[in-house]
Design a protein around this motif. Structure first.
Motif, short mmCIF file in Angstrom:
data_model
loop_
_atom_site.label_atom_id
_atom_site.label_comp_id
_atom_site.label_asym_id
_atom_site.label_seq_id
_atom_site.Cartn_x
_atom_site.Cartn_y
_atom_site.Cartn_z
N SER A 10 -43.99 31.01 61.50
CA SER A 10 -43.77 30.13 62.64
C SER A 10 -42.36 29.55 62.65
CB SER A 10 -44.79 28.99 62.59
OG SER A 10 -44.54 28.04 63.60
N ASN A 11 -41.95 29.14 63.85
CA ASN A 11 -40.70 28.41 64.00
C ASN A 11 -40.89 26.91 63.86
OD1 ASN A 11 -38.52 30.28 64.46
ND2 ASN A 11 -39.57 30.88 66.34
N ASP A 12 -42.13 26.44 63.58
CA ASP A 12 -42.34 25.00 63.44
C ASP A 12 -41.84 24.52 62.08
OD1 ASP A 12 -44.32 25.65 61.57
OD2 ASP A 12 -46.00 25.11 62.87
N ASP A 40 -43.33 31.62 68.25
CA ASP A 40 -43.46 30.20 68.56
C ASP A 40 -44.93 29.81 68.56
OD1 ASP A 40 -40.70 29.69 68.85
OD2 ASP A 40 -40.74 30.53 70.87
N LYS A 41 -45.53 29.88 67.40
CA LYS A 41 -46.94 29.54 67.18
C LYS A 41 -47.01 28.59 65.99
CE LYS A 41 -48.61 32.70 70.13
NZ LYS A 41 -49.50 32.41 71.28
N PRO A 42 -48.06 27.78 65.89
CA PRO A 42 -48.18 26.89 64.73
C PRO A 42 -48.47 27.64 63.45
CG PRO A 42 -50.15 26.76 66.09
CD PRO A 42 -49.17 27.59 66.86
N THR A 43 -48.27 26.96 62.34
CA THR A 43 -48.54 27.51 61.02
C THR A 43 -50.00 27.23 60.64
OG1 THR A 43 -46.26 27.19 60.31
CG2 THR A 43 -47.90 27.36 58.57
N THR A 44 -50.62 28.19 59.98
CA THR A 44 -51.98 28.00 59.47
C THR A 44 -51.98 26.92 58.39
OG1 THR A 44 -52.62 30.29 59.91
CG2 THR A 44 -53.87 29.14 58.22
N LEU A 45 -53.00 26.04 58.43
CA LEU A 45 -53.17 25.00 57.43
C LEU A 45 -54.47 25.24 56.67
CD1 LEU A 45 -52.21 21.81 59.49
CD2 LEU A 45 -50.71 23.26 58.11
N ALA A 46 -54.43 25.04 55.36
CA ALA A 46 -55.63 25.19 54.52
C ALA A 46 -55.79 23.92 53.69
CB ALA A 46 -55.50 26.39 53.61
N PHE A 47 -56.84 23.15 53.98
CA PHE A 47 -57.12 21.94 53.22
C PHE A 47 -57.96 22.30 52.00
CE2 PHE A 47 -55.68 20.23 57.15
CZ PHE A 47 -55.16 19.00 56.85
N ASP A 63 -56.75 27.68 61.77
CA ASP A 63 -56.02 28.94 61.92
C ASP A 63 -56.09 29.53 63.33
OD1 ASP A 63 -54.46 30.98 60.68
OD2 ASP A 63 -56.19 32.30 60.74
N GLU A 64 -56.43 28.73 64.33
CA GLU A 64 -56.56 29.28 65.68
C GLU A 64 -55.20 29.39 66.35
OE1 GLU A 64 -59.37 29.26 69.45
OE2 GLU A 64 -59.98 28.46 67.56
N ASN A 65 -54.89 30.60 66.89
CA ASN A 65 -53.67 30.83 67.65
C ASN A 65 -52.41 30.49 66.85
OD1 ASN A 65 -52.35 31.69 70.02
ND2 ASN A 65 -52.11 29.60 70.73
N THR A 66 -52.37 30.93 65.61
CA THR A 66 -51.25 30.61 64.73
C THR A 66 -50.30 31.81 64.61
OG1 THR A 66 -52.42 31.38 62.76
CG2 THR A 66 -52.70 29.05 63.38
N ALA A 67 -49.22 31.59 63.90
CA ALA A 67 -48.25 32.67 63.66
C ALA A 67 -48.91 33.82 62.91
CB ALA A 67 -47.07 32.13 62.87
N LEU A 68 -49.84 33.51 62.04
CA LEU A 68 -50.56 34.56 61.31
C LEU A 68 -51.45 35.38 62.22
CD1 LEU A 68 -51.75 36.02 58.83
CD2 LEU A 68 -53.24 34.02 58.49
N THR A 69 -52.29 34.71 63.00
CA THR A 69 -53.28 35.43 63.81
C THR A 69 -52.70 36.04 65.07
OG1 THR A 69 -53.95 33.36 64.90
CG2 THR A 69 -55.17 34.02 62.93
#
Length: 306
Positions: A53-55, A79-86, A100-106
């Motif tokens: 991601s560019n974030d 230009d997508k958010p980064t996946t977060l893992a808690f 992980d919805e609509n992220t740079a990964l997916t």
């Protein structure tokens, strides 16, 4: 170059404020990301491929990769958010909740797959990047496209809570394992994929499907390598465990580094692997993993620490 293909994300690790309140702190992570970092610290000259991601979190990931001498030249920057893992830790064992919805990964698609040059001699795949959707299909297509020309390794590093369609996931991973030169699984992941039964029998079945080298880790016990001709066990190194985050990922890097250093990171060499070569690779994986579990978070060792 060993090209690591799969997720980069931010692990939100549990911490405590000065007032004793629960909190989370962001740390760059992801199974394949961790393996790339570990290879970079071992001075193996790896590359990394995934949507970054560019974030602000994406830039944190890029900066961390570059600080460990991992090339990001092939990674798209959407230009997508980064996946977060808690992360939740129970007696040092990590469980994860993903956002992980609509992220740079997916958002990765087959059209994002790069053409590779001859300097890429091995590829590593795995993690939650294989779990769901078009991005998982893109990673599979990348591996299948390149598997006849380069050494390929896969570690599914299964996170069941992230998998919505078990049948589709198992089918995808089995196709990739059959095409791979090297498959690494924890004993828990092996049983989750293949069902109850003896670990050795399941490992032999994977070899019968096409894999040349199967590596099974069993936590504090150690790791066993299987080929069609050899079985080799290497015990884990005994350390005071802080947590297990990144242990398997670092083990993968240690194995790949050992094979690269020995000049065995070729398809013919993997197919003709000797028990001594397999023992050396497993021992390096165990040595690297032991250092990682002795300190907090996914913090693989530098070559100088070995």
């Amino acid at each position: 170059m060993i090209l690591c293909c799969g997720e980069a994300l931010i692990d939100m690790l549990p911490r405590e404020t000065r007032d004793g309140e629960p909190a989370f702190a962001p740390f760059p992570g992801g199974a394949v990301f961790n393996t790339a970092i570990a290879l970079g610290r071992l001075e193996a000259g790896p590359g990394f491929f995934c949507g970054l991601s560019n974030d602000l979190f994406g830039q944190m990931l890029v900066d961390t990769l570059k600080a460990s001498n991992v090339s990001t030249d092939l990674a798209p920057r959407p230009d997508k958010p980064t996946t977060l893992a808690f992360v939740k830790l129970d007696d040092g064992h990590a469980t994860y909740t993903f956002y992980d919805e609509n992220t740079a990964l997916t958002s990765l698609r087959r059209s994002d797959l790069p053409d590779l040059t001859a300097d890429v001699d091995a590829m590593f795949f795995g993690g939650i990047s294989l779990a769901e959707g078009p991005s998982a299909e893109a990673f599979e297509a990348f591996m299948i496209r390149e598997a006849t020309a380069r050494v390929t390794m896969i570690d599914p590093n299964i996170r069941p809570s992230f998998i919505k369609d078990r049948d589709a996931y198992v089918t995808r991973v089995r196709r990739m394992m059959a095409a791979a030169d090297i498959v690494k699984l924890s004993d828990e992941d092996l049983i989750w994929l293949e069902g109850d039964g003896a670990v050795a029998d399941h490992a032999r079945a994977l070899i019968a499907r096409g894999t040349k080298l199967v590596l099974i880790t069993e936590g504090a016990k150690g790791a066993t390598g299987y080929t069609d001709a050899h079985t080799v066990f290497v015990p884990s190194q005994k350390v005071d465990v802080v947590d297990t985050v990144g242990a398997g990922d670092t083990f993968n890097a240690g194995v790949l580094y050992a094979l690269q250093k020995a000049g065995l990171l070729t398809k013919s060499a993997i197919a003709a692997m000797t028990d001594d070569a397999m023992r050396d690779a497993l021992a390096m994986g165990a040595r690297c993993a032991a250092i990682t579990v002795s300190r907090a978070g996914a913090n693989p060792p530098k070559l100088s620490e070995l």
